[in-house]
Design a protein around this motif. Structure first.
Motif, PDB file in Angstrom:
ATOM      1  N   THR A  97      -7.055 -21.697 -17.525  1.00 54.89           N
ATOM      2  CA  THR A  97      -8.378 -22.166 -17.936  1.00 54.89           C
ATOM      3  C   THR A  97      -9.197 -22.631 -16.739  1.00 54.89           C
ATOM      4  O   THR A  97     -10.389 -22.303 -16.617  1.00 54.89           O
ATOM      5  N   ARG A 124     -18.885 -27.392 -15.271  1.00 54.50           N
ATOM      6  CA  ARG A 124     -20.178 -26.916 -15.792  1.00 54.50           C
ATOM      7  C   ARG A 124     -20.884 -26.038 -14.758  1.00 54.50           C
ATOM      8  O   ARG A 124     -20.969 -26.380 -13.592  1.00 54.50           O
ATOM      9  N   ASN A 145     -14.192 -26.191 -26.922  1.00 57.98           N
ATOM     10  CA  ASN A 145     -14.676 -25.890 -25.576  1.00 57.98           C
ATOM     11  C   ASN A 145     -13.514 -25.947 -24.587  1.00 57.98           C
ATOM     12  O   ASN A 145     -12.809 -26.960 -24.510  1.00 57.98           O
ATOM     13  N   LYS A 162     -13.499 -29.005 -22.087  1.00 61.14           N
ATOM     14  CA  LYS A 162     -13.168 -30.274 -22.729  1.00 61.14           C
ATOM     15  C   LYS A 162     -11.697 -30.334 -23.130  1.00 61.14           C
ATOM     16  O   LYS A 162     -11.065 -31.399 -23.087  1.00 61.14           O
TER      17      LYS A 162
END
Length: 415
Positions: free
Chosen positions: A347, A413, A303, A306
């Motif tokens: 990212t 999220r 992920n 993470k």
């Protein structure tokens, strides 16, 4: 059809542009200790180099977008190269006049040109061939940018930091005539490399202008942006946290790299000459380049959020080691931060614009403007260095990476 054609000559020139702006950006890490010594600056004053450079991203990004819209991608790249070249030439009067603030003005002009290049060149690369290979082309260009950031400190050390520098106390002990001669010699060391870079930028501008290129138009998203204000975009938690994440990351990365030469030159840390320390700055940026290649494959298995959180926690531990150790352990710990910086910017950026639809464009602009963290946080670290010392001041980027860890594990999220 036009979109299926390839333009290898233009792509070669554009990737060279990516290399040059990476080279120029990392050269600031060498310029800071040199100007600090030349003008007997404190750390906060020396960090104004990064404040002027990255402040241009915040101030000039919107005007740059309007300029590129008017001139087109090709014209925007040419304009960016010319403006950056004029900024590099500004080092000549700054060196001859021995004026620190003229250096800062030249840096702002140089960075304004690079801002235009950023706005124009990134989408332009995606258009120089078939759509299916666009990601490959942009990765190639970014790899050349990373190579530029790796080589910049090495050559900067050879060309700018090769001469022995005097401390403020040593300089004050010299007769006035010798002080003037010393300052002239040190200023000349900066002038030569930037004249060479200015010539390179102007030559690239001419070459790119002469290339026979069709009018390429990007099929950008044409979402109904007028229905979405900035407040509405920032109301999305993952966007707001992402903007703060880019701010924190850029500030932390530039703070560490900008301080590294002075840190490694400390007797209890590396005891190096500034030129030797410059080579370690190259290793810092080289680690980021290697980490980017490794990280891209890791993201296929793990992920992304993470992974960013994990890399940020590793940097927290490395900075804690940097603050509390000496000698080779401290040297390796601060340089290794570059390896784990690698995946963070792209990212965080991609997570910050996830699932936004027609809001994507505005969110992207806000994330780019958040690069101004590289103008703010290094200055604050300079102020800390003046009060508590260079080593203990690394607590500020440590806190930045703690926030990035929060963003990776939770703040990214989409709700």
């Amino acid at each position: 059809m036009t979109e299926q054609r390839s333009y290898p000559a233009a792509l070669s020139v554009v990737t060279a542009v990516f290399f040059i702006w990476g080279f120029l950006t990392s050269l600031n890490d060498i310029l800071i200790p040199h100007l600090k010594s030349l003008f007997s600056l404190n750390y906060a004053q020396a960090m104004l180099v990064q404040s002027c450079f990255f402040g241009a991203y915040f101030i000039m990004s919107l005007p740059a977008g309007k300029l590129v819209s008017k001139l087109g991608y090709k014209g925007g790249i040419v304009a960016g190269l010319l403006v950056a070249g004029m900024g590099a030439l500004g080092f000549v009067p700054a060196a001859q006049g021995h004026s620190y603030y003229t250096f800062l003005a030249a840096l702002f002009i140089l960075a304004s040109g690079i801002t235009v290049l950023q706005v124009a060149a990134n989408p332009y690369v995606t258009l120089l061939g078939p759509e299916r290979t666009a990601s490959s082309r942009i990765n190639l260009a970014q790899a050349l940018n990373a190579l530029g950031t790796t080589l910049g400190p090495h050559f900067g050390g050879l060309l700018i930091l090769s001469a022995a520098t005097l401390s403020a106390t040593q300089l004050a002990g010299l007769p006035s005539a010798q002080q003037l001669a010393y300052r002239a010699q040190q200023a000349h060391a900066v002038q030569g490399p930037y004249i060479g870079l200015a010539i390179t930028l102007f030559v690239l501008a001419v070459i790119f202008w002469l290339l026979k290129m069709p009018s390429l138009i990007n099929a950008t998203e044409q979402g109904d942006e007028r229905q979405h204000g900035i407040r509405e975009v920032l109301a999305k938690p993952h966007v707001l946290f992402g903007v703060l994440g880019i701010f924190a990351y850029c500030g932390a990365e530039v703070s560490v790299s900008s301080t590294m030469v002075n840190y490694l030159s400390m007797p209890e840390i590396g005891g190096m000459t500034e030129q030797q320390a410059a080579n370690w700055v190259s290793y810092f940026w080289g680690g980021a380049m290697i980490g980017r290649l490794v990280g891209s494959s890791l993201m296929l298995r793990f992920n992304p959020g993470k992974l960013v959180g994990l890399f940020a926690l590793v940097n927290v531990l490395l900075l804690a080691t940097t603050i509390n150790s000496h000698g080779m352990i401290a040297t390796i710990s601060v340089v290794a931060i570059g390896l784990f910086n690698s995946i963070m910017f792209p990212t965080i950026f991609s997570l910050g614009i996830a699932k936004l639809g027609s809001m994507t464009s505005k969110a992207s602009a806000l994330l780019i403007m958040a690069i101004v963290g590289a103008a703010v946080i290094p200055y604050l670290q300079g102020r800390l260095s003046d009060h508590i010392g260079v080593q203990d001041a690394f607590i500020l980027p440590l806190l930045c990476y703690l926030y990035i860890a929060f963003y990776g594990f939770k703040g990214s999220r989409v709700k």
